[in-house]
Scaffold this motif. Sequence first.
Motif, PDB file in Angstrom:
ATOM      1  N   ALA A  31      15.928  10.053  15.975  1.00 29.60           N
ATOM      2  CA  ALA A  31      17.038  10.327  15.041  1.00 29.60           C
ATOM      3  C   ALA A  31      17.098   9.151  14.076  1.00 29.60           C
ATOM      4  CB  ALA A  31      18.359  10.465  15.789  1.00 29.60           C
ATOM      5  N   LYS A  32      18.018   9.197  13.125  1.00 25.95           N
ATOM      6  CA  LYS A  32      18.252   8.028  12.282  1.00 25.95           C
ATOM      7  C   LYS A  32      18.878   6.946  13.151  1.00 25.95           C
ATOM      8  CE  LYS A  32      19.916   6.623   7.740  1.00 25.95           C
ATOM      9  NZ  LYS A  32      20.596   7.040   6.484  1.00 25.95           N
ATOM     10  N   LEU A  33      18.379   5.713  13.023  1.00 27.49           N
ATOM     11  CA  LEU A  33      18.752   4.652  13.944  1.00 27.49           C
ATOM     12  C   LEU A  33      19.519   3.530  13.253  1.00 27.49           C
ATOM     13  CD1 LEU A  33      15.335   4.403  15.841  1.00 27.49           C
ATOM     14  CD2 LEU A  33      17.429   5.521  16.654  1.00 27.49           C
TER      15      LEU A  33
ATOM     16  N   GLY B  58      10.829  11.409   6.043  1.00 25.53           N
ATOM     17  CA  GLY B  58       9.508  11.943   5.737  1.00 25.53           C
ATOM     18  C   GLY B  58       8.550  10.787   5.517  1.00 25.53           C
ATOM     19  N   ASP B  59       7.763  10.851   4.428  1.00 27.66           N
ATOM     20  CA  ASP B  59       6.864   9.728   4.129  1.00 27.66           C
ATOM     21  C   ASP B  59       7.336   8.925   2.917  1.00 27.66           C
ATOM     22  OD1 ASP B  59       6.317  11.491   2.112  1.00 27.66           O
ATOM     23  OD2 ASP B  59       4.170  11.649   2.489  1.00 27.66           O
ATOM     24  N   ASP B  60       8.644   8.996   2.638  1.00 23.89           N
ATOM     25  CA  ASP B  60       9.222   8.262   1.513  1.00 23.89           C
ATOM     26  C   ASP B  60       9.618   6.854   1.969  1.00 23.89           C
ATOM     27  OD1 ASP B  60      10.439   7.398  -0.786  1.00 23.89           O
ATOM     28  OD2 ASP B  60      12.125   8.812  -0.703  1.00 23.89           O
ATOM     29  N   ILE B  61       8.620   5.986   2.081  1.00 26.54           N
ATOM     30  CA  ILE B  61       8.851   4.660   2.644  1.00 26.54           C
ATOM     31  C   ILE B  61       9.825   3.843   1.797  1.00 26.54           C
ATOM     32  CG2 ILE B  61       7.725   2.483   3.283  1.00 26.54           C
ATOM     33  CD1 ILE B  61       5.237   4.080   3.958  1.00 26.54           C
TER      34      ILE B  61
ATOM     35  N   PRO C 237       0.820  -1.214   0.000  1.00 31.36           N
ATOM     36  CA  PRO C 237       0.000   0.000   0.000  1.00 31.36           C
ATOM     37  C   PRO C 237       0.854   1.264   0.000  1.00 31.36           C
ATOM     38  CG  PRO C 237       0.206  -0.819   2.231  1.00 31.36           C
ATOM     39  CD  PRO C 237       0.948  -1.797   1.347  1.00 31.36           C
ATOM     40  N   SER C 238       0.207   2.369  -0.289  1.00 30.41           N
ATOM     41  CA  SER C 238       0.827   3.686  -0.118  1.00 30.41           C
ATOM     42  C   SER C 238       0.265   4.298   1.152  1.00 30.41           C
ATOM     43  CB  SER C 238       0.550   4.583  -1.321  1.00 30.41           C
ATOM     44  OG  SER C 238      -0.843   4.791  -1.481  1.00 30.41           O
ATOM     45  N   LEU C 239       1.122   4.961   1.911  1.00 33.73           N
ATOM     46  CA  LEU C 239       0.746   5.579   3.169  1.00 33.73           C
ATOM     47  C   LEU C 239       1.035   7.072   3.127  1.00 33.73           C
ATOM     48  CD1 LEU C 239       0.912   2.552   3.980  1.00 33.73           C
ATOM     49  CD2 LEU C 239       1.882   3.276   6.165  1.00 33.73           C
ATOM     50  N   SER C 240       0.211   7.838   3.805  1.00 32.44           N
ATOM     51  CA  SER C 240       0.495   9.267   3.941  1.00 32.44           C
ATOM     52  C   SER C 240       0.025   9.755   5.301  1.00 32.44           C
ATOM     53  CB  SER C 240      -0.162  10.068   2.813  1.00 32.44           C
ATOM     54  OG  SER C 240      -1.562   9.943   2.838  1.00 32.44           O
ATOM     55  N   TRP C 241       0.822  10.629   5.863  1.00 30.83           N
ATOM     56  CA  TRP C 241       0.514  11.256   7.150  1.00 30.83           C
ATOM     57  C   TRP C 241       1.201  12.615   7.157  1.00 30.83           C
ATOM     58  CZ3 TRP C 241       4.097   7.508   6.320  1.00 30.83           C
ATOM     59  CH2 TRP C 241       5.404   7.716   6.774  1.00 30.83           C
ATOM     60  N   ASN C 242       1.040  13.345   8.233  1.00 33.92           N
ATOM     61  CA  ASN C 242       1.621  14.685   8.332  1.00 33.92           C
ATOM     62  C   ASN C 242       3.107  14.566   8.645  1.00 33.92           C
ATOM     63  OD1 ASN C 242       1.782  17.484   8.442  1.00 33.92           O
ATOM     64  ND2 ASN C 242       1.210  17.566  10.606  1.00 33.92           N
ATOM     65  N   ALA C 243       3.880  14.147   7.648  1.00 34.80           N
ATOM     66  CA  ALA C 243       5.295  13.840   7.845  1.00 34.80           C
ATOM     67  C   ALA C 243       6.171  15.072   7.636  1.00 34.80           C
ATOM     68  CB  ALA C 243       5.728  12.741   6.882  1.00 34.80           C
ATOM     69  N   ASN C 244       7.210  15.157   8.445  1.00 32.13           N
ATOM     70  CA  ASN C 244       8.229  16.194   8.296  1.00 32.13           C
ATOM     71  C   ASN C 244       9.366  15.601   7.462  1.00 32.13           C
ATOM     72  OD1 ASN C 244      10.485  17.911   8.644  1.00 32.13           O
ATOM     73  ND2 ASN C 244       9.756  18.606  10.632  1.00 32.13           N
ATOM     74  N   PRO C 245       9.692  16.171   6.316  1.00 35.19           N
ATOM     75  CA  PRO C 245      10.736  15.587   5.462  1.00 35.19           C
ATOM     76  C   PRO C 245      12.119  15.573   6.103  1.00 35.19           C
ATOM     77  CG  PRO C 245      10.098  17.763   4.667  1.00 35.19           C
ATOM     78  CD  PRO C 245       9.113  17.396   5.730  1.00 35.19           C
ATOM     79  N   ASP C 246      12.297  16.328   7.184  1.00 37.68           N
ATOM     80  CA  ASP C 246      13.594  16.379   7.858  1.00 37.68           C
ATOM     81  C   ASP C 246      13.701  15.380   9.008  1.00 37.68           C
ATOM     82  OD1 ASP C 246      14.490  18.501   6.214  1.00 37.68           O
ATOM     83  OD2 ASP C 246      13.427  19.950   7.473  1.00 37.68           O
ATOM     84  N   LEU C 247      12.641  14.605   9.230  1.00 39.46           N
ATOM     85  CA  LEU C 247      12.646  13.637  10.314  1.00 39.46           C
ATOM     86  C   LEU C 247      12.558  12.213   9.772  1.00 39.46           C
ATOM     87  CD1 LEU C 247      10.184  15.388  12.828  1.00 39.46           C
ATOM     88  CD2 LEU C 247      12.689  15.427  12.841  1.00 39.46           C
ATOM     89  N   PHE C 248      12.842  11.248  10.649  1.00 39.28           N
ATOM     90  CA  PHE C 248      12.782   9.832  10.280  1.00 39.28           C
ATOM     91  C   PHE C 248      11.658   9.144  11.050  1.00 39.28           C
ATOM     92  CE2 PHE C 248      17.150  11.019   9.324  1.00 39.28           C
ATOM     93  CZ  PHE C 248      17.327  10.446   8.070  1.00 39.28           C
TER      94      PHE C 248
END
Length: 205
Positions: A149-151, A114-117, A72-83
Amino acid sequence: MLRLCALVLLGCVNNFIASPLHSDVPKTFLEHEVVPDVLSVAPAEYLTVKFPSGAEVNGGNVLTPTLVKDLPSLSWNANPDLFYTVVNTDPDAPSRAEPVWREFAHWLVGNVPGDDIASGDQLMQYFGAGPSLGSGLHRYVFLVYQQPAKLDFDEPRINLTAANRDYFSIANFAKKYNLGDPIAGNLYQAEYDDYVPILYEQLGI
């Protein structure tokens, strides 16, 4: 002109009321007992989940394994600078009445920018609902966590196999990586259909 404006305003109000984006996610998670079966705290934000079949997840609606078989494709209120971490989990394995394998993980991706899964770190490859014949409706829960953070995930990478997916706990996983509570979520329900044997063959079951 006044009548036209009134009609436009009424249409906007109706769209607002009908839109799933304004569903009460905590209430839905309580009604379907995702809290407390999976989580102690429900997410506040509605997670949009759409399948290539055209099916859309909407607060516990019933879909079929055939409709949800593809990624599926997902979308939410994502911040592109966060993980973010994204998960799809079934707490009703092998059945809701006797969930002795709880939870069964269907998808797990971390370090999503962001939301780029597609650019995230796939820990478990997606496969759709596959409830066994006679096991009744299962809940399939989608959740998004905002990472601190990035993990560096030390989990084994799991491809298209059913092995090592049972006895999963998203709550324990979130605690291990300090993810906190989920920020967005949604769920659907599904029971056996004729696609399930095809899925089992793909999984080597």
